[in-house]
Scaffold this active site. Structure first.
Site, short mmCIF file in Angstrom:
data_model
loop_
_atom_site.label_atom_id
_atom_site.label_comp_id
_atom_site.label_asym_id
_atom_site.label_seq_id
_atom_site.Cartn_x
_atom_site.Cartn_y
_atom_site.Cartn_z
N GLU A 56 -57.15 -27.79 -30.82
CA GLU A 56 -56.99 -27.77 -32.28
C GLU A 56 -56.02 -28.86 -32.74
O GLU A 56 -55.15 -29.30 -31.99
CB GLU A 56 -56.46 -26.40 -32.75
CG GLU A 56 -57.34 -25.24 -32.33
CD GLU A 56 -57.07 -23.95 -33.10
OE1 GLU A 56 -56.46 -24.01 -34.19
OE2 GLU A 56 -57.48 -22.88 -32.60
N GLU A 99 -58.10 -23.45 -26.60
CA GLU A 99 -58.80 -23.94 -27.79
C GLU A 99 -58.13 -25.23 -28.25
O GLU A 99 -56.92 -25.27 -28.48
CB GLU A 99 -58.78 -22.89 -28.93
CG GLU A 99 -59.68 -21.70 -28.62
CD GLU A 99 -59.93 -20.78 -29.82
OE1 GLU A 99 -59.15 -20.85 -30.81
OE2 GLU A 99 -60.90 -20.00 -29.78
N THR A 137 -60.81 -24.53 -33.54
CA THR A 137 -61.28 -25.32 -32.40
C THR A 137 -62.19 -26.44 -32.88
O THR A 137 -63.14 -26.20 -33.63
CB THR A 137 -62.04 -24.41 -31.41
OG1 THR A 137 -61.21 -23.30 -31.12
CG2 THR A 137 -62.37 -25.15 -30.14
N TYR A 169 -61.50 -7.50 -31.70
CA TYR A 169 -61.55 -8.36 -32.89
C TYR A 169 -62.21 -7.74 -34.12
O TYR A 169 -62.00 -8.21 -35.24
CB TYR A 169 -62.18 -9.72 -32.56
CG TYR A 169 -63.68 -9.81 -32.67
CD1 TYR A 169 -64.27 -10.44 -33.77
CD2 TYR A 169 -64.50 -9.31 -31.68
CE1 TYR A 169 -65.64 -10.54 -33.86
CE2 TYR A 169 -65.88 -9.42 -31.77
CZ TYR A 169 -66.44 -10.03 -32.87
OH TYR A 169 -67.80 -10.14 -32.96
N GLN A 201 -60.05 -10.26 -26.72
CA GLN A 201 -60.57 -10.60 -28.06
C GLN A 201 -61.88 -9.87 -28.35
O GLN A 201 -62.06 -9.31 -29.45
CB GLN A 201 -60.79 -12.12 -28.13
CG GLN A 201 -61.23 -12.63 -29.50
CD GLN A 201 -61.38 -14.16 -29.51
OE1 GLN A 201 -61.14 -14.83 -28.51
NE2 GLN A 201 -61.80 -14.69 -30.64
N ARG A 214 -60.31 -14.04 -23.92
CA ARG A 214 -61.63 -13.72 -24.49
C ARG A 214 -62.04 -12.27 -24.28
O ARG A 214 -62.74 -11.71 -25.12
CB ARG A 214 -62.69 -14.63 -23.87
CG ARG A 214 -62.48 -16.11 -24.11
CD ARG A 214 -62.47 -16.45 -25.58
NE ARG A 214 -62.31 -17.88 -25.79
CZ ARG A 214 -61.99 -18.42 -26.96
NH1 ARG A 214 -61.78 -17.65 -28.03
NH2 ARG A 214 -61.86 -19.72 -27.08
N ARG A 238 -74.68 -14.05 -32.17
CA ARG A 238 -75.76 -13.82 -33.15
C ARG A 238 -76.71 -15.02 -33.10
O ARG A 238 -76.67 -15.90 -33.96
CB ARG A 238 -75.17 -13.71 -34.57
CG ARG A 238 -74.22 -12.55 -34.81
CD ARG A 238 -73.61 -12.60 -36.21
NE ARG A 238 -72.88 -13.83 -36.43
CZ ARG A 238 -71.61 -14.02 -36.06
NH1 ARG A 238 -70.93 -13.06 -35.48
NH2 ARG A 238 -71.01 -15.17 -36.29
N HIS A 295 -67.84 -25.52 -33.41
CA HIS A 295 -67.31 -24.38 -32.64
C HIS A 295 -67.78 -23.06 -33.25
O HIS A 295 -68.24 -22.16 -32.53
CB HIS A 295 -65.78 -24.43 -32.62
CG HIS A 295 -65.12 -23.21 -32.06
ND1 HIS A 295 -65.06 -22.95 -30.70
CD2 HIS A 295 -64.48 -22.18 -32.66
CE1 HIS A 295 -64.41 -21.80 -30.49
NE2 HIS A 295 -64.05 -21.32 -31.66
N TYR A 322 -60.46 -22.08 -39.06
CA TYR A 322 -61.70 -22.02 -38.28
C TYR A 322 -62.64 -23.08 -38.82
O TYR A 322 -63.81 -22.84 -39.02
CB TYR A 322 -62.27 -20.60 -38.46
CG TYR A 322 -63.29 -20.14 -37.46
CD1 TYR A 322 -63.04 -20.17 -36.10
CD2 TYR A 322 -64.51 -19.59 -37.89
CE1 TYR A 322 -63.97 -19.70 -35.19
CE2 TYR A 322 -65.43 -19.11 -36.99
CZ TYR A 322 -65.17 -19.16 -35.63
OH TYR A 322 -66.09 -18.67 -34.73
N LYS A 324 -54.55 -13.58 -28.97
CA LYS A 324 -54.11 -14.92 -29.35
C LYS A 324 -52.59 -15.04 -29.40
O LYS A 324 -52.06 -16.15 -29.37
CB LYS A 324 -54.64 -15.25 -30.75
CG LYS A 324 -56.15 -15.18 -30.89
CD LYS A 324 -56.80 -16.44 -30.41
CE LYS A 324 -58.27 -16.48 -30.81
NZ LYS A 324 -58.85 -17.79 -30.51
CA CA Z 1 -58.18 -20.79 -32.83
#
Ligand code: CA
Length: 432
Positions: free
Chosen positions: A206, A204, A365, A249, A245, A242, A148, A139, A134, A258
């Site tokens: 990557e 995503e 990402t 999560y 997730q 999403r 948040r 991202h 991550y 995922k």
């Molecule tokens: Ca990822």
């Protein structure tokens, strides 16, 4: 013979090729007309068949070729740097314009140089373990802000290269369809979940990192040695559901959102090919903590980053029918990584976890800070609030069935041949 000389190849299509000029020479596993998978090197529009050309290699280069004879690159990855460098040096000789073997190899034609378009690409290695990091800080901040607004980054982010253990069994090469997953989701305003097809399917962008030589369980790989444990790089699309997730999560992180498929580009771009495109790791902003000593190495900070341009394109079924050009969703760069690939390796193994040849890491990402640079639809549409308008008149909040996502990567520097990674494609198909 160095990359900076812009040496030409007698394989005509290699000269000026977007992805695979002579200076790249990425490794992969292919098959032709249903034959057993075999190892090869991408050169222009062709694949140089390493097993067919085996007699032209000796010493360390022959060891490298022989290690790939089983149709996967794990044993070759395990050999480490020296045989990989020897193989590259010999390939640069063999495929350069004016090579002593030019006439012989041209005479063999498709026996050693089939057209890539006639070949099927496979996963380059047996992937025992897959870890998704991550490290794309933009991202992390963009996604954190959605949840948040006042505190987008959690306090561990600047100390720990955050990651989770992904699922290796569903990693597939470019071109594999992406079956829309089903699962539990919590509809807005409800307190109980429903079950059904994902309605918020995302991509995503990557960088994929192939592990070379591993470590014994209980040992760790020192930050100063970590680069030598990386065999190469690819593009990776961490397809993400999403809505699934968001419900699943907490508290342990992503799970079924995922693991339904992860797509990768099939060619392994080596550290040697990327050498001209190395960069210093960007300085941390004032006030950020320095990495703990086990993650800090002068050489890594000075040259452990990369300047690789990353691109994401979208086509819909309607756009393809109307012959409309692909819509660019993202143009980003690997310089938005808060941690280097060496730091990922050092951190992953610091507790004694065993890494093995053919393990795969995802970077996380890699978004940039500005509009047009976001590496997922979650960021681009702000969670579905700002749909994208396409030239076909269609709009997208998330991916629909028939949509195709194409990842590309490009390295450019004055005085050097520009290289690319080849594509990582996937088309969404309906849930079943
Ligand atoms: Ca990822």
């Amino acid at each position: 013979m160095t990359q900076s000389t812009l040496t030409r190849s007698w394989v005509a299509s290699a000269n000026g090729h977007t992805d695979f000029p002579l200076q790249n020479l990425p490794l992969g596993i292919f098959s032709l007309n249903g034959s057993a998978p075999r190892s090869g090197v991408a050169i222009g529009e062709h694949i140089f068949d390493l097993q067919a050309a085996r007699e032209l290699f000796d010493g360390d280069a022959r060891r490298a070729v022989d290690a790939m004879a089983d149709g996967q690159l794990n044993a070759f990855f395990e050999l480490g740097r020296a045989p990989r460098v020897a193989l590259r040096a010999r390939l640069l000789e063999l495929l350069a314009e004016g090579s002593n073997q030019q006439a012989q190899l041209q005479g063999l034609g498709a026996q050693v140089l089939p057209l890539a378009a006639d070949c099927q690409m496979h996963l380059p290695a047996k992937i025992n373990d897959y870890t998704d990091f991550y490290v794309g800080i933009e991202h992390a901040q963009n996604v954190g802000k959605l949840f948040r607004p006042d505190n987008p980054l959690l306090p561990n982010y600047k100390y720990v290269p955050i990651g989770y253990h992904g699922r290796a069994s569903t990693i597939r090469p470019s071109g594999t369809d992406v079956r829309r997953p089903k699962g539990q989701t919590l509809p807005a305003g409800q307190t109980e979940p429903t079950f059904g097809p994902c309605a918020r399917l995302d991509y995503e962008l990557e960088l994929g990192i192939w592990i070379g030589q591993g470590n014994a369980m209980g040992d760790s790989i020192a930050i100063g040695d970590a680069a030598d444990h990386i065999a190469g790089f690819c593009l990776l699309n961490d397809w993400s559901a999403r809505d699934i997730q968001a419900w699943e999560y907490q508290p342990l992180g992503p799970f079924l959102s995922k693991s339904f498929i992860t797509s990768i580009s099939p060619w392994v771009v080596t550290a040697e090919a990327l050498e001209p495109f190395r960069k210093a790791q960007p300085a941390r902003p004032a006030g950020d903590p320095q990495p703990l000593p086990y993650l800090l190495d002068k050489r890594d900070q000075a040259g452990g980053g990369f300047d690789i341009e990353l691109e994401v394109l979208l086509t819909t079924a309607a756009m393809r029918e109307q012959n409309l050009p692909a819509h660019r969703l993202t143009l980003s760069n690997t310089q938005h990584m808060y941690w280097t690939v060496a730091q990922m390796v050092a951190h992953h193994s610091v507790n004694g976890c065993q890494l093995q040849a053919g393990d795969l890491f995802g970077s996380g990402t890699l978004s940039g800070p500005a509009a047009g640079q976001f590496g997922s639809l979650l960021e681009i549409t702000e969670g579905g609030k700002k749909p994208i308008e396409l030239a076909s008149g269609e709009v997208r909040k998330f991916l629909e069935d028939g949509d195709e996502i194409i990842l590309r990567a490009r390295c450019q520097r004055d005085g050097f041949a520009s290289i690319g990674f080849g594509e990582c494609r996937g088309t969404v198909v309906a849930a079943r």
